[in-house]
Design a protein around this motif. Structure first.
Motif, PDB file in Angstrom:
ATOM      1  N   ILE A  76      -1.220   3.141   5.880  1.00  0.00           N
ATOM      2  CA  ILE A  76      -1.115   3.976   4.679  1.00  0.00           C
ATOM      3  C   ILE A  76       0.202   3.696   3.961  1.00  0.00           C
ATOM      4  O   ILE A  76       0.240   3.482   2.752  1.00  0.00           O
ATOM      5  CB  ILE A  76      -1.242   5.468   5.032  1.00  0.00           C
ATOM      6  CG1 ILE A  76      -2.648   5.773   5.572  1.00  0.00           C
ATOM      7  CG2 ILE A  76      -0.921   6.348   3.825  1.00  0.00           C
ATOM      8  CD1 ILE A  76      -2.777   7.135   6.239  1.00  0.00           C
ATOM      9  N   LYS A  77       1.287   3.680   4.722  1.00  0.00           N
ATOM     10  CA  LYS A  77       2.609   3.450   4.123  1.00  0.00           C
ATOM     11  C   LYS A  77       2.670   2.071   3.466  1.00  0.00           C
ATOM     12  O   LYS A  77       3.150   1.940   2.338  1.00  0.00           O
ATOM     13  CB  LYS A  77       3.698   3.579   5.186  1.00  0.00           C
ATOM     14  CG  LYS A  77       5.080   3.351   4.649  1.00  0.00           C
ATOM     15  CD  LYS A  77       6.026   4.386   5.157  1.00  0.00           C
ATOM     16  CE  LYS A  77       7.420   4.162   4.637  1.00  0.00           C
ATOM     17  NZ  LYS A  77       7.806   5.078   3.622  1.00  0.00           N
ATOM     18  N   GLU A  78       2.176   1.045   4.169  1.00  0.00           N
ATOM     19  CA  GLU A  78       2.207  -0.301   3.602  1.00  0.00           C
ATOM     20  C   GLU A  78       1.352  -0.399   2.342  1.00  0.00           C
ATOM     21  O   GLU A  78       1.765  -0.974   1.340  1.00  0.00           O
ATOM     22  CB  GLU A  78       1.737  -1.339   4.627  1.00  0.00           C
ATOM     23  CG  GLU A  78       1.801  -2.740   4.053  1.00  0.00           C
ATOM     24  CD  GLU A  78       1.526  -3.828   5.074  1.00  0.00           C
ATOM     25  OE1 GLU A  78       1.108  -4.910   4.634  1.00  0.00           O
ATOM     26  OE2 GLU A  78       1.726  -3.599   6.273  1.00  0.00           O
ATOM     27  N   PHE A  79       0.148   0.177   2.372  1.00  0.00           N
ATOM     28  CA  PHE A  79      -0.738   0.144   1.208  1.00  0.00           C
ATOM     29  C   PHE A  79      -0.080   0.820   0.005  1.00  0.00           C
ATOM     30  O   PHE A  79      -0.037   0.252  -1.090  1.00  0.00           O
ATOM     31  CB  PHE A  79      -2.072   0.833   1.528  1.00  0.00           C
ATOM     32  CG  PHE A  79      -2.940   1.019   0.315  1.00  0.00           C
ATOM     33  CD1 PHE A  79      -3.701  -0.030  -0.180  1.00  0.00           C
ATOM     34  CD2 PHE A  79      -2.979   2.244  -0.347  1.00  0.00           C
ATOM     35  CE1 PHE A  79      -4.484   0.137  -1.313  1.00  0.00           C
ATOM     36  CE2 PHE A  79      -3.763   2.421  -1.477  1.00  0.00           C
ATOM     37  CZ  PHE A  79      -4.513   1.365  -1.967  1.00  0.00           C
ATOM     38  N   THR A  80       0.435   2.030   0.207  1.00  0.00           N
ATOM     39  CA  THR A  80       0.988   2.771  -0.935  1.00  0.00           C
ATOM     40  C   THR A  80       2.243   2.105  -1.489  1.00  0.00           C
ATOM     41  O   THR A  80       2.451   2.100  -2.693  1.00  0.00           O
ATOM     42  CB  THR A  80       1.275   4.239  -0.565  1.00  0.00           C
ATOM     43  OG1 THR A  80       2.200   4.298   0.531  1.00  0.00           O
ATOM     44  CG2 THR A  80      -0.004   4.976  -0.201  1.00  0.00           C
ATOM     45  N   LYS A  81       3.043   1.523  -0.618  1.00  0.00           N
ATOM     46  CA  LYS A  81       4.270   0.859  -1.076  1.00  0.00           C
ATOM     47  C   LYS A  81       3.946  -0.461  -1.776  1.00  0.00           C
ATOM     48  O   LYS A  81       4.465  -0.741  -2.864  1.00  0.00           O
ATOM     49  CB  LYS A  81       5.213   0.615   0.117  1.00  0.00           C
ATOM     50  CG  LYS A  81       6.531   0.021  -0.268  1.00  0.00           C
ATOM     51  CD  LYS A  81       7.348   0.980  -1.103  1.00  0.00           C
ATOM     52  CE  LYS A  81       8.699   0.393  -1.454  1.00  0.00           C
ATOM     53  NZ  LYS A  81       9.358   1.108  -2.532  1.00  0.00           N
ATOM     54  N   THR A  82       3.076  -1.249  -1.170  1.00  0.00           N
ATOM     55  CA  THR A  82       2.752  -2.570  -1.707  1.00  0.00           C
ATOM     56  C   THR A  82       1.956  -2.476  -3.005  1.00  0.00           C
ATOM     57  O   THR A  82       2.248  -3.162  -3.982  1.00  0.00           O
ATOM     58  CB  THR A  82       1.956  -3.386  -0.667  1.00  0.00           C
ATOM     59  OG1 THR A  82       2.735  -3.479   0.519  1.00  0.00           O
ATOM     60  CG2 THR A  82       1.633  -4.777  -1.179  1.00  0.00           C
ATOM     61  N   LYS A  83       0.945  -1.623  -3.024  1.00  0.00           N
ATOM     62  CA  LYS A  83       0.029  -1.555  -4.173  1.00  0.00           C
ATOM     63  C   LYS A  83       0.588  -0.692  -5.309  1.00  0.00           C
ATOM     64  O   LYS A  83       0.365  -0.992  -6.482  1.00  0.00           O
ATOM     65  CB  LYS A  83      -1.312  -1.000  -3.701  1.00  0.00           C
ATOM     66  CG  LYS A  83      -2.349  -0.866  -4.776  1.00  0.00           C
ATOM     67  CD  LYS A  83      -3.375  -1.946  -4.702  1.00  0.00           C
ATOM     68  CE  LYS A  83      -4.486  -1.631  -5.672  1.00  0.00           C
ATOM     69  NZ  LYS A  83      -4.930  -2.760  -6.403  1.00  0.00           N
ATOM     70  N   TYR A  84       1.289   0.410  -4.966  1.00  0.00           N
ATOM     71  CA  TYR A  84       1.710   1.361  -6.000  1.00  0.00           C
ATOM     72  C   TYR A  84       3.212   1.638  -6.031  1.00  0.00           C
ATOM     73  O   TYR A  84       3.664   2.452  -6.830  1.00  0.00           O
ATOM     74  CB  TYR A  84       0.951   2.684  -5.833  1.00  0.00           C
ATOM     75  CG  TYR A  84      -0.527   2.506  -6.075  1.00  0.00           C
ATOM     76  CD1 TYR A  84      -1.031   2.380  -7.373  1.00  0.00           C
ATOM     77  CD2 TYR A  84      -1.425   2.437  -5.025  1.00  0.00           C
ATOM     78  CE1 TYR A  84      -2.381   2.195  -7.603  1.00  0.00           C
ATOM     79  CE2 TYR A  84      -2.786   2.251  -5.246  1.00  0.00           C
ATOM     80  CZ  TYR A  84      -3.254   2.135  -6.529  1.00  0.00           C
ATOM     81  OH  TYR A  84      -4.592   1.953  -6.752  1.00  0.00           O
ATOM     82  N   ASP A  85       3.981   1.010  -5.156  1.00  0.00           N
ATOM     83  CA  ASP A  85       5.431   1.209  -5.087  1.00  0.00           C
ATOM     84  C   ASP A  85       5.799   2.677  -4.858  1.00  0.00           C
ATOM     85  O   ASP A  85       6.742   3.205  -5.442  1.00  0.00           O
ATOM     86  CB  ASP A  85       6.120   0.657  -6.342  1.00  0.00           C
ATOM     87  CG  ASP A  85       7.604   0.421  -6.105  1.00  0.00           C
ATOM     88  OD1 ASP A  85       7.999   0.199  -4.937  1.00  0.00           O
ATOM     89  OD2 ASP A  85       8.377   0.485  -7.084  1.00  0.00           O
TER      90      ASP A  85
END
Length: 154
Positions: A76-85
């Motif tokens: 979840i953390k990686e997705f939200t950071k990578t995709k939406y900063d």
């Protein structure tokens, strides 16, 4: 029911009550595989626009709607950071409806109706009381939502 002070972040550490103290908070139940997931972009914009004035955005991952948040905390953390900063606070995954509704959502929902889907929003004032509730399809850049934030920030 008083505002719960024992919140846990996505990485499993307690959220310091000081992070939320005397702040206006927008709680949003979030999911990574939902048609509304692009709302993350607008949440980041709200955080940028109002964070310095005292708005804190708190995302609460929830897997209760169509199993649209199946990931581990790390995913979840990686997705939200990578995709939406995303760099606003994300809490541990929680149930927002039903018999296992988390204490946070017991407080937010109160006697109101169940949350209808991912990206339901609750605005909490500096005094720790729920000011407004916005349905999932209400985008974070909605004029009424922004007006409520402005009024709460004073």
């Amino acid at each position: 029911m008083p505002f719960p002070n024992n919140l846990t972040t996505l990485d499993g550490t307690p959220l310091s009550p000081a992070v939320l103290e005397n702040k206006v908070i927008l709680f949003v139940n979030v999911a990574s595989k939902c048609g509304l997931t692009p709302q993350y972009s607008d949440l980041v914009e709200l955080d940028t626009a109002y964070g310095s004035r005292g708005l804190v955005i708190v995302g609460v991952p929830c897997n209760q709607f169509g199993a649209q948040e199946p990931g581990t905390p790390e995913e979840i953390k990686e997705f939200t950071k990578t995709k939406y900063d995303v760099d606003f606070t994300l809490l541990e995954k929680q149930d927002v409806n039903g018999p296992n509704r988390s204490p946070l959502y017991q407080f937010l929902v109160g006697d109101g109706p169940d949350i209808g889907w991912n990206f339901g929003k609750f605005l909490v004032g500096r005094n720790g009381e729920v000011i407004a509730r916005f349905e999932p399809k209400t985008p974070p850049n909605d004029p009424d939502l922004k007006a409520a934030i402005e009024a709460a920030l004073g």
